[in-house]
Write a protein that holds these residues in place. Structure first.
Motif, PDB file in Angstrom:
ATOM      1  N   LEU A  55       0.819  -1.215   0.000  1.00 19.89           N
ATOM      2  CA  LEU A  55       0.000   0.000   0.000  1.00 19.89           C
ATOM      3  C   LEU A  55       0.853   1.265   0.000  1.00 19.89           C
ATOM      4  N   ASP A  56       1.850   1.278   0.878  1.00 18.81           N
ATOM      5  CA  ASP A  56       2.710   2.446   0.979  1.00 18.81           C
ATOM      6  C   ASP A  56       3.495   2.667  -0.300  1.00 18.81           C
ATOM      7  N   GLU A  58       2.557   1.769  -3.236  1.00 16.01           N
ATOM      8  CA  GLU A  58       1.631   2.223  -4.266  1.00 16.01           C
ATOM      9  C   GLU A  58       1.288   3.692  -4.112  1.00 16.01           C
ATOM     10  N   LYS A  59       1.146   4.110  -2.876  1.00 15.46           N
ATOM     11  CA  LYS A  59       0.846   5.518  -2.599  1.00 15.46           C
ATOM     12  C   LYS A  59       2.029   6.379  -3.053  1.00 15.46           C
ATOM     13  N   HIS A  60       3.200   5.931  -2.662  1.00 13.42           N
ATOM     14  CA  HIS A  60       4.419   6.635  -3.031  1.00 13.42           C
ATOM     15  C   HIS A  60       4.568   6.689  -4.548  1.00 13.42           C
ATOM     16  N   GLU A  63       2.272   9.174  -6.176  1.00 16.42           N
ATOM     17  CA  GLU A  63       2.779  10.541  -6.031  1.00 16.42           C
ATOM     18  C   GLU A  63       3.927  10.786  -6.995  1.00 16.42           C
TER      19      GLU A  63
END
Lengths: 296, 103
Positions: A55-56, A58-60, A63
């Protein structure tokens, strides 16, 4: 007497002290083992874990995609594609056919590897671009092959050109012409290469990438034998690696696979790499390609 | 000569957001090459952004800024079609100016 008894007593207490943790460790291990032996609950648990772990990232990634330095290479590649270069002083835009006509780049990347009659060979995007640079522009292949991939502070021209061409297939579906028997032939070779077990550690691509739910450390490994898995291996290439700030191609990734297997690294733009790419990209047929990406 | 920048700007409710992607090595001067020689520092020192000729952002960069830097900032004002001009200068005196329009 006491002197003799004492060590025995100590020995007993030591044994008692050691015993309980050993027992709990044993039961713990048994408790962990139990679900994994049952095939069904394990993949479900792995799927939940996968989401949390990725998840992290993918978020990164989302961005970073907004500001992917791959775009810088795309711009550079466009310039290189359109400008007159090489001994013959011609541009690729006016001489190179990527499958749908000379100079046509839209959708070309997702349609490769494919068969090219002028070269009488099945070629992937990078190999085709290098072929055009050599045959149409008059570049020296040996010179290009000396430093085929980005390293240190420089990226070779073909890397930028591949990035530009790949970007022109952004949000298009993968469509490798597998019904062409010549492409199918190379696809089958790639399939065999993926299953070829060898090297000092005696494993094949399929050992880790041939079934669902595998991972290495925290990283989930895609199952390359299915379209949904294969696209993960295609997505994001060519990609900008944040580690080292390098723009790298799908060909580079294949070479790195061989390196990780402790195999001899293939020669640049070799048949085996095209075969593997044909197998992987061909398996991903019908999936959406999002264009050049950004990688850890 | 340095490679071009990517400039994107969008205006919403009177505020313009500008996103700039610069192409630069940003060598810190702390690294050594394979031969053990120090790789000399080479980095962007100053970045300026102008909107219709008026400076809206000025920044001093140092060696702690990553390779191929990405910079985003907002300023009040700006309308669709307005010109945004971004320029940078590095410690070798090399410079680059690019422009983009507000979308």
């Amino acid at each position: 007497m006491i002197d003799i008894k004492y060590p025995i007593a100590l020995g007993v207490t030591a044994a008692l002290l050691v015993m309980p943790p050993a027992v709990t460790a044993g039961t713990k291990r048994a408790a962990v083992k139990a679900p994994t032996t049952k095939a069904k609950p394990a993949p479900a648990a792995a799927a939940v874990e996968k989401d949390a772990a990725t998840l992290d990232f993918e978020k990164h990634r989302a961005e970073m995609e907004d500001a992917s330095p791959a775009e810088l290479f795309e711009a550079k590649g466009e310039d290189l594609w359109k400008s007159k270069r090489g001994l013959k002083n011609v541009s690729l835009a006016e001489s190179c056919d990527l499958g749908s006509g000379i100079g046509v780049v839209g959708g070309a990347y997702v349609g490769m590897p494919r068969y090219f009659a002028d070269a009488d060979a099945v070629m992937d995007a990078e190999r085709r671009i290098v072929w055009c640079m050599v045959e149409k522009q008059g570049f020296n292949f040996a010179e290009i092959a000396k430093k085929p991939f980005a390293s240190g502070n420089s990226a070779p021209d073909q890397t930028s050109i591949v990035t530009y061409v790949a970007a022109q297939s952004r949000n298009m579906k993968i469509a490798v012409p597998l019904n062409d028997p010549r492409v199918r032939d190379v696809f089958e070779t790639g399939k065999e290469v993926a299953a070829y077990r060898a090297g000092p550690y005696d494993f094949s691509c399929n050992t880790c990438h041939g079934s669902d739910g595998k991972r290495i450390r925290m990283q989930n490994l895609p199952n390359l034998s299915k379209p949904e898995g294969a696209i993960i291996g295609v997505q994001g290439w060519p990609g900008y690696r944040m580690t080292g700030g390098l723009m790298l191609t799908h060909q580079w990734r294949m070479n790195d696979c061989f390196r990780q297997q402790r195999f001899p690294e293939p020669k640049y733009a070799s048949d085996v790499v095209t075969a593997l790419l044909t197998y992987m990209i061909g398996t991903a047929n019908g999936q959406l390609y999002k264009g050049p990406g950004i990688k850890r | 000569m340095a490679d071009p920048m990517k400039i994107r700007a969008t205006s919403k409710d009177g505020v313009t957001e500008v996103k700039v992607l610069m192409s630069h090595e940003m060598e810190t001067g702390q690294r050594k090459d394979a031969a053990g020689a120090v790789v000399p520092a080479w980095f962007i020192t100053d970045v300026t952004a102008q909107h219709n000729g008026k400076t809206v952002m000025q920044a001093e960069f140092g060696t702690s800024v990553a390779k191929n830097p990405y910079l985003s900032f907002k300023f009040k004002g700006g309308a669709k079609g307005d010109k945004i001009v971004v320029s940078w200068v590095d410690n070798k005196g090399d410079k680059r100016t690019d422009e983009g329009a507000i979308a």
